[in-house]
Design a protein around this motif. Structure first.
Motif, PDB file in Angstrom:
ATOM      1  N   GLU A   1      41.338 -29.514  41.128  1.00 12.91           N
ATOM      2  CA  GLU A   1      41.516 -30.546  41.799  1.00 12.91           C
ATOM      3  C   GLU A   1      40.250 -31.301  42.165  1.00 12.91           C
ATOM      4  O   GLU A   1      40.290 -32.486  42.333  1.00 12.91           O
ATOM      5  N   THR A   2      39.192 -30.645  42.235  1.00 16.68           N
ATOM      6  CA  THR A   2      37.928 -31.205  43.061  1.00 16.68           C
ATOM      7  C   THR A   2      36.727 -30.918  41.780  1.00 16.68           C
ATOM      8  O   THR A   2      35.718 -31.826  42.095  1.00 16.68           O
ATOM      9  N   SER A   3      37.086 -30.469  40.777  1.00 16.26           N
ATOM     10  CA  SER A   3      36.059 -30.386  39.812  1.00 16.26           C
ATOM     11  C   SER A   3      36.405 -31.086  38.294  1.00 16.26           C
ATOM     12  O   SER A   3      35.314 -30.927  37.607  1.00 16.26           O
ATOM     13  N   ALA A   4      37.572 -31.568  38.169  1.00 18.82           N
ATOM     14  CA  ALA A   4      37.845 -32.078  36.750  1.00 18.82           C
ATOM     15  C   ALA A   4      38.708 -33.504  36.933  1.00 18.82           C
ATOM     16  O   ALA A   4      39.264 -33.792  38.074  1.00 18.82           O
ATOM     17  N   ALA A   5      38.616 -34.114  35.988  1.00 17.43           N
ATOM     18  CA  ALA A   5      39.329 -35.718  36.179  1.00 17.43           C
ATOM     19  C   ALA A   5      40.609 -35.274  36.202  1.00 17.43           C
ATOM     20  O   ALA A   5      41.274 -34.182  35.711  1.00 17.43           O
ATOM     21  N   ALA A   6      41.554 -36.011  36.830  1.00 17.66           N
ATOM     22  CA  ALA A   6      42.781 -35.590  37.038  1.00 17.66           C
ATOM     23  C   ALA A   6      43.689 -35.408  35.754  1.00 17.66           C
ATOM     24  O   ALA A   6      44.447 -34.169  36.003  1.00 17.66           O
TER      25      ALA A   6
ATOM     26  N   GLY B   1      51.197 -27.385  41.039  1.00 20.62           N
ATOM     27  CA  GLY B   1      51.351 -28.180  40.073  1.00 20.62           C
ATOM     28  C   GLY B   1      51.555 -29.584  40.189  1.00 20.62           C
ATOM     29  O   GLY B   1      51.295 -30.679  39.695  1.00 20.62           O
ATOM     30  N   ALA B   2      52.170 -29.921  41.400  1.00 21.30           N
ATOM     31  CA  ALA B   2      53.071 -31.236  41.918  1.00 21.30           C
ATOM     32  C   ALA B   2      51.735 -31.807  42.327  1.00 21.30           C
ATOM     33  O   ALA B   2      51.577 -33.270  42.287  1.00 21.30           O
ATOM     34  N   ARG B   3      50.883 -31.240  43.072  1.00 15.49           N
ATOM     35  CA  ARG B   3      49.472 -32.071  43.640  1.00 15.49           C
ATOM     36  C   ARG B   3      48.772 -32.379  42.376  1.00 15.49           C
ATOM     37  O   ARG B   3      48.293 -33.523  42.325  1.00 15.49           O
ATOM     38  N   LEU B   4      48.520 -31.558  41.378  1.00 18.96           N
ATOM     39  CA  LEU B   4      47.748 -32.247  40.245  1.00 18.96           C
ATOM     40  C   LEU B   4      48.472 -33.306  39.452  1.00 18.96           C
ATOM     41  O   LEU B   4      47.852 -34.216  39.154  1.00 18.96           O
TER      42      LEU B   4
ATOM     43  N   ALA C   1      47.174 -37.176  39.300  1.00 17.64           N
ATOM     44  CA  ALA C   1      46.984 -37.877  37.762  1.00 17.64           C
ATOM     45  C   ALA C   1      47.698 -39.151  37.864  1.00 17.64           C
ATOM     46  O   ALA C   1      47.369 -40.214  37.551  1.00 17.64           O
ATOM     47  N   GLN C   2      48.894 -39.299  38.715  1.00 20.91           N
ATOM     48  CA  GLN C   2      49.675 -40.547  38.635  1.00 20.91           C
ATOM     49  C   GLN C   2      48.983 -41.174  39.500  1.00 20.91           C
ATOM     50  O   GLN C   2      49.007 -42.623  39.308  1.00 20.91           O
ATOM     51  N   ASP C   3      48.235 -40.801  40.605  1.00 17.91           N
ATOM     52  CA  ASP C   3      47.547 -41.958  41.485  1.00 17.91           C
ATOM     53  C   ASP C   3      46.349 -42.471  40.671  1.00 17.91           C
ATOM     54  O   ASP C   3      45.992 -43.705  40.843  1.00 17.91           O
ATOM     55  N   GLU C   4      45.986 -41.893  39.644  1.00 22.62           N
ATOM     56  CA  GLU C   4      44.864 -42.282  38.869  1.00 22.62           C
ATOM     57  C   GLU C   4      45.419 -43.149  37.628  1.00 22.62           C
ATOM     58  O   GLU C   4      44.466 -43.724  36.798  1.00 22.62           O
ATOM     59  N   GLY C   5      46.799 -42.997  37.429  1.00 20.72           N
ATOM     60  CA  GLY C   5      47.250 -43.878  36.253  1.00 20.72           C
ATOM     61  C   GLY C   5      47.135 -43.176  34.964  1.00 20.72           C
ATOM     62  O   GLY C   5      47.385 -43.862  33.986  1.00 20.72           O
ATOM     63  N   THR C   6      46.968 -41.713  35.137  1.00 20.27           N
ATOM     64  CA  THR C   6      47.024 -41.030  33.593  1.00 20.27           C
ATOM     65  C   THR C   6      48.155 -40.206  33.264  1.00 20.27           C
ATOM     66  O   THR C   6      48.155 -39.759  32.459  1.00 20.27           O
ATOM     67  N   ALA C   7      49.034 -40.345  34.525  1.00 20.72           N
ATOM     68  CA  ALA C   7      50.426 -39.301  34.361  1.00 20.72           C
ATOM     69  C   ALA C   7      51.672 -40.371  34.421  1.00 20.72           C
ATOM     70  O   ALA C   7      51.747 -41.499  35.358  1.00 20.72           O
TER      71      ALA C   7
END
Length: 191
Positions: free
Chosen positions: A73-78, A125-128, A132-138
């Motif tokens: 969550e803190t070390s990689a792109a969403a 998993g839900a947090r991840l 990703a949804q918040d960043e528009g990638t999921a």
């Protein structure tokens, strides 16, 4: 716990891991006790039910997956974080034949010995996914329950001998449907 009792518990878990790798969730408790060099009564004193044995056996791995999600969550792109974690969870399910059905049942049963560990993995998993949804990638139309269901379905599929060789391809197909902005992915975002 006395030293001999701790030694017995450790031996039981070691041999249970091997038995489950060979026979899946249907591994015989009697066989596990025999392999560990203890009586069935000793095994049952430490683990009164098959689910209690699996909870102890799987808890370490499920907790590691939860910690991995926290780290990602803190070390990689969403999108990369979700993909990495998803693949690690699938690898985990492949290592314990039959565990997917136990996880799916425990997920909905607060009285299950596996419930807390499964709930923690589900939440991670839900947090991840949300990140990703918040960043528009999921996909925006997915929930943590959907993600858990897809992992469960994929875990079941790759547990089948006829699909095992296609595991990587199936992981790619499913993650491509979840992650919308990955190279080579034609799936559009939900509106």
């Amino acid at each position: 716990m006395r030293a001999d009792a701790q030694k017995n518990r450790s031996q039981i878990l070691t041999f249970a891991r091997d038995a489950v790798a060979e026979h899946g969730a249907d591994a015989s408790m009697r066989d596990i006790a025999r392999r560990a060099g203890v009586g069935l009564a000793t095994l049952l004193r430490h683990f009164p039910t098959r689910e209690a044995l699996f909870e102890a056996l799987l808890c370490t791995h499920l907790d590691a997956l939860t910690r991995k999600a926290d780290e990602l969550e803190t070390s990689a792109a969403a999108d990369a974080a979700l993909l990495t974690w998803f693949r690690e969870l699938v690898v985990f399910t492949q290592g314990y034949r039959g565990v997917v059905a136990m996880m799916a049942a425990a997920h909905a049963n607060p009285d299950s010995a596996l419930y807390a560990s499964c709930a923690a993995v589900h939440s991670a998993g839900a947090r991840l996914l949300r990140r990703a949804q918040d960043e528009g990638t999921a996909r925006a139309d997915m929930t943590g329950d959907d993600l858990f269901a897809l992992i469960t379905a994929l875990g079941w599929a790759v547990d089948q001998p006829s699909f095992k060789a296609r595991a990587d391809h199936l992981v790619h197909l499913i993650t491509s449907a979840i992650l919308t902005n990955r190279p080579g992915n034609n799936v559009g975002k939900a509106t």
